[in-house]
Motif scaffolding. Sequence first.
Motif, PDB file in Angstrom:
ATOM      1  N   ILE A   1       0.864  -1.180   0.216  1.00 55.32           N
ATOM      2  CA  ILE A   1       0.123  -0.001  -0.116  1.00 55.32           C
ATOM      3  C   ILE A   1       0.912   1.080  -0.030  1.00 55.32           C
ATOM      4  O   ILE A   1       0.788   2.261  -0.793  1.00 55.32           O
ATOM      5  CB  ILE A   1      -0.906   0.183   1.308  1.00 55.32           C
ATOM      6  CG1 ILE A   1      -2.036  -1.298   1.096  1.00 55.32           C
ATOM      7  CG2 ILE A   1      -1.598   1.351   1.457  1.00 55.32           C
ATOM      8  CD1 ILE A   1      -2.806  -1.408   2.216  1.00 55.32           C
ATOM      9  N   ALA A   2       1.869   1.373   0.862  1.00 60.23           N
ATOM     10  CA  ALA A   2       2.823   2.476   0.870  1.00 60.23           C
ATOM     11  C   ALA A   2       3.534   2.705  -0.308  1.00 60.23           C
ATOM     12  O   ALA A   2       3.874   3.898  -0.700  1.00 60.23           O
ATOM     13  CB  ALA A   2       3.607   2.332   2.317  1.00 60.23           C
ATOM     14  N   GLY A   3       4.002   1.574  -0.980  1.00 63.09           N
ATOM     15  CA  GLY A   3       4.865   1.846  -2.137  1.00 63.09           C
ATOM     16  C   GLY A   3       3.919   2.392  -3.290  1.00 63.09           C
ATOM     17  O   GLY A   3       4.357   3.252  -4.024  1.00 63.09           O
ATOM     18  N   ARG A   4       2.724   1.806  -3.468  1.00 61.03           N
ATOM     19  CA  ARG A   4       2.069   2.263  -4.844  1.00 61.03           C
ATOM     20  C   ARG A   4       1.383   3.646  -4.097  1.00 61.03           C
ATOM     21  O   ARG A   4       1.201   4.354  -5.157  1.00 61.03           O
ATOM     22  CB  ARG A   4       0.900   1.220  -4.814  1.00 61.03           C
ATOM     23  CG  ARG A   4       0.070   1.650  -5.975  1.00 61.03           C
ATOM     24  CD  ARG A   4      -0.688   0.576  -6.654  1.00 61.03           C
ATOM     25  NE  ARG A   4       0.304  -0.313  -7.222  1.00 61.03           N
ATOM     26  CZ  ARG A   4       0.727  -0.350  -8.431  1.00 61.03           C
ATOM     27  NH1 ARG A   4       0.115   0.248  -9.296  1.00 61.03           N
ATOM     28  NH2 ARG A   4       1.609  -1.417  -8.842  1.00 61.03           N
ATOM     29  N   PHE A   5       0.706   3.867  -2.983  1.00 56.80           N
ATOM     30  CA  PHE A   5       0.096   5.073  -2.627  1.00 56.80           C
ATOM     31  C   PHE A   5       0.656   6.204  -2.348  1.00 56.80           C
ATOM     32  O   PHE A   5       0.309   7.416  -2.113  1.00 56.80           O
ATOM     33  CB  PHE A   5      -1.120   4.808  -2.039  1.00 56.80           C
ATOM     34  CG  PHE A   5      -2.270   3.823  -2.795  1.00 56.80           C
ATOM     35  CD1 PHE A   5      -2.750   4.453  -3.813  1.00 56.80           C
ATOM     36  CD2 PHE A   5      -2.420   2.469  -2.231  1.00 56.80           C
ATOM     37  CE1 PHE A   5      -3.488   3.318  -4.558  1.00 56.80           C
ATOM     38  CE2 PHE A   5      -3.151   1.651  -3.134  1.00 56.80           C
ATOM     39  CZ  PHE A   5      -3.553   2.148  -4.150  1.00 56.80           C
ATOM     40  N   VAL A   6       1.754   5.919  -1.630  1.00 60.99           N
ATOM     41  CA  VAL A   6       2.842   6.906  -0.773  1.00 60.99           C
ATOM     42  C   VAL A   6       4.086   7.130  -1.786  1.00 60.99           C
ATOM     43  O   VAL A   6       4.491   8.445  -2.172  1.00 60.99           O
ATOM     44  CB  VAL A   6       3.183   6.857   0.453  1.00 60.99           C
ATOM     45  CG1 VAL A   6       4.085   7.788   1.283  1.00 60.99           C
ATOM     46  CG2 VAL A   6       1.854   6.517   1.262  1.00 60.99           C
TER      47      VAL A   6
ATOM     48  N   LEU B   1       5.702  -7.339 -10.430  1.00 57.19           N
ATOM     49  CA  LEU B   1       5.398  -8.286  -9.336  1.00 57.19           C
ATOM     50  C   LEU B   1       4.470  -7.706  -8.131  1.00 57.19           C
ATOM     51  O   LEU B   1       3.818  -8.582  -7.473  1.00 57.19           O
ATOM     52  CB  LEU B   1       6.804  -8.612  -8.605  1.00 57.19           C
ATOM     53  CG  LEU B   1       7.779  -9.386  -9.512  1.00 57.19           C
ATOM     54  CD1 LEU B   1       9.123  -9.821  -9.080  1.00 57.19           C
ATOM     55  CD2 LEU B   1       7.302 -10.715  -9.675  1.00 57.19           C
ATOM     56  N   SER B   2       4.612  -6.463  -8.051  1.00 51.72           N
ATOM     57  CA  SER B   2       3.721  -5.778  -6.811  1.00 51.72           C
ATOM     58  C   SER B   2       2.312  -6.156  -7.063  1.00 51.72           C
ATOM     59  O   SER B   2       1.363  -6.501  -6.372  1.00 51.72           O
ATOM     60  CB  SER B   2       4.014  -4.265  -6.660  1.00 51.72           C
ATOM     61  OG  SER B   2       3.443  -3.773  -7.703  1.00 51.72           O
ATOM     62  N   LEU B   3       1.766  -6.084  -8.490  1.00 52.40           N
ATOM     63  CA  LEU B   3       0.368  -6.289  -8.755  1.00 52.40           C
ATOM     64  C   LEU B   3       0.148  -7.837  -8.644  1.00 52.40           C
ATOM     65  O   LEU B   3      -0.873  -8.184  -8.240  1.00 52.40           O
ATOM     66  CB  LEU B   3       0.227  -6.014 -10.499  1.00 52.40           C
ATOM     67  CG  LEU B   3       0.239  -4.570 -10.431  1.00 52.40           C
ATOM     68  CD1 LEU B   3       0.180  -4.256 -12.030  1.00 52.40           C
ATOM     69  CD2 LEU B   3      -0.730  -3.699  -9.913  1.00 52.40           C
ATOM     70  N   LEU B   4       0.952  -8.570  -9.043  1.00 51.12           N
ATOM     71  CA  LEU B   4       1.103 -10.132  -8.952  1.00 51.12           C
ATOM     72  C   LEU B   4       0.758 -10.600  -7.379  1.00 51.12           C
ATOM     73  O   LEU B   4      -0.008 -11.323  -6.829  1.00 51.12           O
ATOM     74  CB  LEU B   4       2.012 -10.826  -9.635  1.00 51.12           C
ATOM     75  CG  LEU B   4       2.062 -12.374  -9.633  1.00 51.12           C
ATOM     76  CD1 LEU B   4       0.923 -13.101 -10.231  1.00 51.12           C
ATOM     77  CD2 LEU B   4       3.418 -13.079 -10.073  1.00 51.12           C
ATOM     78  N   LEU B   5       1.455 -10.001  -6.571  1.00 52.07           N
ATOM     79  CA  LEU B   5       1.380 -10.283  -5.102  1.00 52.07           C
ATOM     80  C   LEU B   5       0.253  -9.850  -4.629  1.00 52.07           C
ATOM     81  O   LEU B   5      -0.573 -10.516  -3.910  1.00 52.07           O
ATOM     82  CB  LEU B   5       2.778  -9.524  -4.373  1.00 52.07           C
ATOM     83  CG  LEU B   5       2.832  -9.875  -2.825  1.00 52.07           C
ATOM     84  CD1 LEU B   5       3.180 -11.264  -2.718  1.00 52.07           C
ATOM     85  CD2 LEU B   5       4.356  -9.029  -2.333  1.00 52.07           C
ATOM     86  N   MET B   6      -0.247  -8.444  -4.879  1.00 52.70           N
ATOM     87  CA  MET B   6      -1.861  -8.129  -4.429  1.00 52.70           C
ATOM     88  C   MET B   6      -2.820  -9.262  -4.912  1.00 52.70           C
ATOM     89  O   MET B   6      -3.516  -9.568  -3.834  1.00 52.70           O
ATOM     90  CB  MET B   6      -2.135  -6.996  -5.265  1.00 52.70           C
ATOM     91  CG  MET B   6      -1.245  -5.704  -4.453  1.00 52.70           C
ATOM     92  SD  MET B   6      -1.579  -4.300  -5.409  1.00 52.70           S
ATOM     93  CE  MET B   6      -0.242  -3.081  -4.900  1.00 52.70           C
TER      94      MET B   6
END
Length: 174
Positions: free
Chosen positions: A25-30, A139-144
């Motif tokens: 969450i912090a990576g994508r939105f902050v 990878l962040s999308l895959l992990l989500m």
Amino acid sequence: MPRRYHPALVTLHWLLALFLIGALIAGRFVLTPQDNADPAKLISFTMHMGLGLTILALMLVRLGVRLGTAHPPRVLTGQPLPDRLAPLTHWALYAVAIAMSVSGIVMSRQTGLPDAVFGDGPMPADFAEVPARAVHGGLSLLLMALIALHVAAALWHQFIRRDGLMARMWFGPR
Ligand code: HEM
Ligand code: HEM
């Protein structure tokens, strides 16, 4: 065979769930929306890199605990798709969480980020120039997606099948 996972694995499971969801969450939105020229981004990077490295270390310890301790027998639902997906999803969660940290480290080394965060080197203008950036984002999308599938499966077991799976990932007599 025990009725529950080892308490060390239970502790690591819930701690890492918190850390991984927080980092995603912090990576994508902050982190990503912040401009690289913004001095506040250095603080975000220090936190993101610290958390990412902690996740890597704990995931490796967890892998060791998972392979080295007895665990409860597999719960089979009798339905081929969930029965085949469950172990695949569990190992994919390990692999993708570890690959996330590794791609983050590769990206930061290729762009000289550690010198900017821990020394007085210049902040990289843009991360998009290194392929590891696209890998990290993908990878962040895959992990989500994997986490969403995993949580949906846990809820399905707990509230629809009512087979007490959640208790296996909690503390108590084994
Ligand atoms: C916050 C929501 C989550 C819930 C409700 C949840 C629930 C569960 C439950 C009930 C089990 C036991 C399955 C069984 O008995 O066979 C389990 C196992 C597992 N969970 Fe989660 N989980 C969550 C988040 C995560 C996250 C973020 C990860 C990412 C790494 C993860 C990775 C795993 C793995 C790999 C296993 C298999 C046991 C192991 O090797 O540690 N879980 N989860
Ligand atoms: C499992 C651990 C990690 C998770 C879950 C994670 C998550 C994320 C996410 C969700 C993004 C935003 C992706 C996007 O918007 O496309 C991101 C960006 C980034 N992460 Fe990670 N990360 C992790 C570990 C690391 C590590 C260990 C490093 C460096 C040592 C790192 C460095 C970066 C950098 C440099 C960016 C780009 C920021 C930008 O484009 O402005 N990450 N991370």
